[in-house]
Design a protein around this motif. Structure first.
Motif, PDB file in Angstrom:
ATOM      1  N   LEU A  46       0.810  -1.214   0.000  1.00 21.73           N
ATOM      2  CA  LEU A  46       0.000   0.000   0.000  1.00 21.73           C
ATOM      3  C   LEU A  46       0.851   1.276   0.000  1.00 21.73           C
ATOM      4  CD1 LEU A  46      -2.976   0.871   0.096  1.00 21.73           C
ATOM      5  CD2 LEU A  46      -2.792   0.933   2.569  1.00 21.73           C
ATOM      6  N   ASP A  47       1.899   1.294   0.795  1.00 16.58           N
ATOM      7  CA  ASP A  47       2.732   2.487   0.889  1.00 16.58           C
ATOM      8  C   ASP A  47       3.550   2.737  -0.372  1.00 16.58           C
ATOM      9  OD1 ASP A  47       1.785   2.895   3.438  1.00 16.58           O
ATOM     10  OD2 ASP A  47       3.413   1.763   4.377  1.00 16.58           O
ATOM     11  N   ASP A  48       3.803   1.693  -1.165  1.00 19.62           N
ATOM     12  CA  ASP A  48       4.618   1.829  -2.375  1.00 19.62           C
ATOM     13  C   ASP A  48       3.798   2.122  -3.626  1.00 19.62           C
ATOM     14  OD1 ASP A  48       6.802   1.151  -0.804  1.00 19.62           O
ATOM     15  OD2 ASP A  48       6.701  -0.971  -1.339  1.00 19.62           O
ATOM     16  N   LEU A  49       2.504   1.976  -3.565  1.00 17.17           N
ATOM     17  CA  LEU A  49       1.673   2.074  -4.768  1.00 17.17           C
ATOM     18  C   LEU A  49       1.665   3.471  -5.388  1.00 17.17           C
ATOM     19  CD1 LEU A  49      -1.404  -0.159  -3.847  1.00 17.17           C
ATOM     20  CD2 LEU A  49       0.607  -0.749  -5.212  1.00 17.17           C
ATOM     21  N   ASP A  50       1.897   4.500  -4.585  1.00 14.48           N
ATOM     22  CA  ASP A  50       1.897   5.872  -5.110  1.00 14.48           C
ATOM     23  C   ASP A  50       3.033   6.129  -6.096  1.00 14.48           C
ATOM     24  OD1 ASP A  50      -0.377   6.700  -3.787  1.00 14.48           O
ATOM     25  OD2 ASP A  50       0.732   7.259  -1.979  1.00 14.48           O
ATOM     26  N   ARG A  51       4.080   5.340  -6.034  1.00 13.46           N
ATOM     27  CA  ARG A  51       5.235   5.604  -6.889  1.00 13.46           C
ATOM     28  C   ARG A  51       5.049   5.086  -8.320  1.00 13.46           C
ATOM     29  NH1 ARG A  51       9.818   1.421  -6.537  1.00 13.46           N
ATOM     30  NH2 ARG A  51       8.691  -0.421  -5.854  1.00 13.46           N
ATOM     31  N   TYR A  52       3.991   4.332  -8.572  1.00 16.42           N
ATOM     32  CA  TYR A  52       3.743   3.814  -9.919  1.00 16.42           C
ATOM     33  C   TYR A  52       2.934   4.824 -10.726  1.00 16.42           C
ATOM     34  CZ  TYR A  52       5.456  -0.592  -8.133  1.00 16.42           C
ATOM     35  OH  TYR A  52       6.244  -1.566  -7.581  1.00 16.42           O
ATOM     36  N   ASP A  53       3.351   5.017 -11.977  1.00 16.61           N
ATOM     37  CA  ASP A  53       2.647   5.960 -12.856  1.00 16.61           C
ATOM     38  C   ASP A  53       1.234   5.467 -13.158  1.00 16.61           C
ATOM     39  OD1 ASP A  53       4.835   7.656 -13.020  1.00 16.61           O
ATOM     40  OD2 ASP A  53       5.638   6.647 -14.799  1.00 16.61           O
ATOM     41  N   SER A  54       1.104   4.166 -13.382  1.00 13.90           N
ATOM     42  CA  SER A  54      -0.195   3.595 -13.690  1.00 13.90           C
ATOM     43  C   SER A  54      -0.449   2.414 -12.769  1.00 13.90           C
ATOM     44  CB  SER A  54      -0.254   3.136 -15.150  1.00 13.90           C
ATOM     45  OG  SER A  54      -1.444   2.421 -15.383  1.00 13.90           O
ATOM     46  N   LEU A  55      -1.322   2.637 -11.822  1.00  9.58           N
ATOM     47  CA  LEU A  55      -1.675   1.566 -10.890  1.00  9.58           C
ATOM     48  C   LEU A  55      -2.351   0.423 -11.630  1.00  9.58           C
ATOM     49  CD1 LEU A  55      -1.665   0.647  -7.983  1.00  9.58           C
ATOM     50  CD2 LEU A  55      -3.810   1.853  -7.651  1.00  9.58           C
ATOM     51  N   GLU A  56      -3.134   0.754 -12.640  1.00 10.80           N
ATOM     52  CA  GLU A  56      -3.812  -0.281 -13.434  1.00 10.80           C
ATOM     53  C   GLU A  56      -2.800  -1.175 -14.145  1.00 10.80           C
ATOM     54  OE1 GLU A  56      -6.959  -0.689 -17.156  1.00 10.80           O
ATOM     55  OE2 GLU A  56      -6.753   1.228 -16.128  1.00 10.80           O
ATOM     56  N   ALA A  57      -1.781  -0.571 -14.716  1.00  8.81           N
ATOM     57  CA  ALA A  57      -0.742  -1.350 -15.404  1.00  8.81           C
ATOM     58  C   ALA A  57       0.004  -2.241 -14.419  1.00  8.81           C
ATOM     59  CB  ALA A  57       0.227  -0.418 -16.121  1.00  8.81           C
ATOM     60  N   PHE A  58       0.302  -1.707 -13.240  1.00 11.91           N
ATOM     61  CA  PHE A  58       1.000  -2.496 -12.231  1.00 11.91           C
ATOM     62  C   PHE A  58       0.131  -3.665 -11.770  1.00 11.91           C
ATOM     63  CE2 PHE A  58       2.131  -3.246  -7.703  1.00 11.91           C
ATOM     64  CZ  PHE A  58       3.391  -3.781  -7.921  1.00 11.91           C
ATOM     65  N   ALA A  59      -1.147  -3.418 -11.529  1.00 17.36           N
ATOM     66  CA  ALA A  59      -2.062  -4.481 -11.096  1.00 17.36           C
ATOM     67  C   ALA A  59      -2.222  -5.535 -12.184  1.00 17.36           C
ATOM     68  CB  ALA A  59      -3.414  -3.890 -10.717  1.00 17.36           C
ATOM     69  N   THR A  60      -2.296  -5.104 -13.431  1.00 17.82           N
ATOM     70  CA  THR A  60      -2.422  -6.036 -14.554  1.00 17.82           C
ATOM     71  C   THR A  60      -1.172  -6.902 -14.675  1.00 17.82           C
ATOM     72  OG1 THR A  60      -3.850  -4.473 -15.716  1.00 17.82           O
ATOM     73  CG2 THR A  60      -2.822  -6.189 -17.044  1.00 17.82           C
ATOM     74  N   THR A  61      -0.012  -6.293 -14.577  1.00 17.58           N
ATOM     75  CA  THR A  61       1.243  -7.035 -14.648  1.00 17.58           C
ATOM     76  C   THR A  61       1.366  -8.014 -13.490  1.00 17.58           C
ATOM     77  OG1 THR A  61       2.303  -5.182 -15.779  1.00 17.58           O
ATOM     78  CG2 THR A  61       3.758  -6.808 -14.747  1.00 17.58           C
ATOM     79  N   THR A  62       0.993  -7.581 -12.306  1.00  9.15           N
ATOM     80  CA  THR A  62       1.040  -8.458 -11.139  1.00  9.15           C
ATOM     81  C   THR A  62       0.116  -9.655 -11.334  1.00  9.15           C
ATOM     82  OG1 THR A  62       1.519  -6.559  -9.715  1.00  9.15           O
ATOM     83  CG2 THR A  62       0.727  -8.549  -8.630  1.00  9.15           C
ATOM     84  N   THR A  63      -1.067  -9.427 -11.869  1.00  6.88           N
ATOM     85  CA  THR A  63      -2.019 -10.512 -12.121  1.00  6.88           C
ATOM     86  C   THR A  63      -1.466 -11.483 -13.148  1.00  6.88           C
ATOM     87  OG1 THR A  63      -3.860  -9.035 -11.629  1.00  6.88           O
ATOM     88  CG2 THR A  63      -4.383 -11.046 -12.841  1.00  6.88           C
ATOM     89  N   LYS A  64      -0.943 -10.946 -14.236  1.00  3.74           N
ATOM     90  CA  LYS A  64      -0.379 -11.797 -15.289  1.00  3.74           C
ATOM     91  C   LYS A  64       0.756 -12.653 -14.736  1.00  3.74           C
ATOM     92  CE  LYS A  64       2.645 -10.433 -18.158  1.00  3.74           C
ATOM     93  NZ  LYS A  64       3.550  -9.850 -19.085  1.00  3.74           N
ATOM     94  N   ASN A  65       1.667 -12.050 -14.000  1.00  6.22           N
ATOM     95  CA  ASN A  65       2.798 -12.791 -13.444  1.00  6.22           C
ATOM     96  C   ASN A  65       2.341 -13.855 -12.444  1.00  6.22           C
ATOM     97  OD1 ASN A  65       4.586 -11.328 -14.998  1.00  6.22           O
ATOM     98  ND2 ASN A  65       5.040  -9.861 -13.382  1.00  6.22           N
ATOM     99  N   TYR A  66       1.353 -13.533 -11.638  1.00  4.63           N
ATOM    100  CA  TYR A  66       0.838 -14.509 -10.677  1.00  4.63           C
ATOM    101  C   TYR A  66       0.224 -15.705 -11.414  1.00  4.63           C
ATOM    102  CZ  TYR A  66      -1.725 -16.643  -6.868  1.00  4.63           C
ATOM    103  OH  TYR A  66      -2.209 -17.554  -5.967  1.00  4.63           O
TER     104      TYR A  66
END
Length: 180
Positions: A46-66
Motif C-alpha cells: 500500500l505504501d509503495d503504490l503511489d510511486r507507480y505511474d499507472s496503478l492499473e498497469a501495475f495491477a495487470t502485470t502483477t495478475t499476469k505474473n501470478y
C-alpha cells in the motif's frame, strides 16, 4: 495511499483483472483466487503504490505474473536421465508446435478482424473477453437465443475460413479439416 484511495482505484479493477486471470487459468475459481491474491499483494504494498505511474498497469502485470506462476506450478517437472537412451516425454510443446500455435493465433485474429461487425463483436465479447451469454446479450441488445444463433454462425464462419486458409497453405484437405 489511503484505504479509501485503494478502494477507489484498485478494487474498481476487479472485473478487468478477473477476465485477465480467467484467460490464463481457464477456471472461474482459480481466476477469482488469483484476483484475491493480487489484491492482497497490492494491499501489502500500500505504501509503495503511489510511486507507480499507472496503478492499473501495475495491477495487470502483477495478475499476469501470478497466473504464469500458477501455470508453471501445475506443469510436471521432468528430469532427463542421462544414463538412459529413452526419450523423456514432457507436456511442453516443441519449438515447431509453438511456432504453429502462434501462426494459428495470427490467422484466427485476422479472420476475426474480417468478420462483419456484429459477429466480430459477439465473438470478442464471448470468446476473448470471456463474458457470459446474459452479459453479451445485454451489451449487444440481443435476446439470448438470437445471440446463440449469431454466435454459432460466427464460429462457423471462422471455422470455414480457417479450414480454407489451412487448405491453401498445406494443400492437404485432411490436415486442414483435422485442426478444427
Amino acid at each position: 495511499m489511503t484505504r479509501l484511495e485503494f478502494n477507489n482505484q484498485v478494487l474498481l479493477l476487479s472485473r478487468k483483472l478477473y477476465l485477465l486471470a480467467f484467460r490464463f487459468l481457464k477456471h472461474q475459481d482459480e481466476a477469482e483466487d488469483a484476483v484475491q491474491e493480487v489484491f492482497m499483494r497490492l494491499w501489502n504494498r500500500l505504501d509503495d503504490l503511489d510511486r507507480y505511474d499507472s496503478l492499473e498497469a501495475f495491477a495487470t502485470t502483477t495478475t499476469k505474473n501470478y497466473c504464469i506462476d500458477i501455470i508453471r506450478k501445475k506443469k510436471p517437472i521432468v528430469h532427463e536421465d542421462h544414463n538412459s537412451h529413452n526419450d523423456v516425454i514432457t507436456n511442453e510443446p516443441s519449438p515447431y508446435e509453438m511456432l504453429e500455435n502462434s501462426e494459428t493465433g495470427e490467422i484466427l485474429n485476422r479472420i476475426i478482424e474480417g468478420l462483419p461487425e456484429m459477429y466480430r463483436q459477439i465473438i470478442t465479447l464471448k470468446e476473448i473477453d470471456g463474458l457470459g451469454y446474459d452479459e453479451v446479450a445485454s451489451i449487444t441488445n440481443m435476446n439470448v437465443n438470437t445471440l446463440r444463433v449469431n454466435l454459432s454462425r460466427a464460429r462457423k464462419m471462422i471455422r470455414d475460413e480457417y479450414k480454407k486458409r489451412r487448405y491453401e497453405h498445406t494443400g492437404n484437405k485432411e490436415a486442414a479439416g483435422k485442426i478444427l
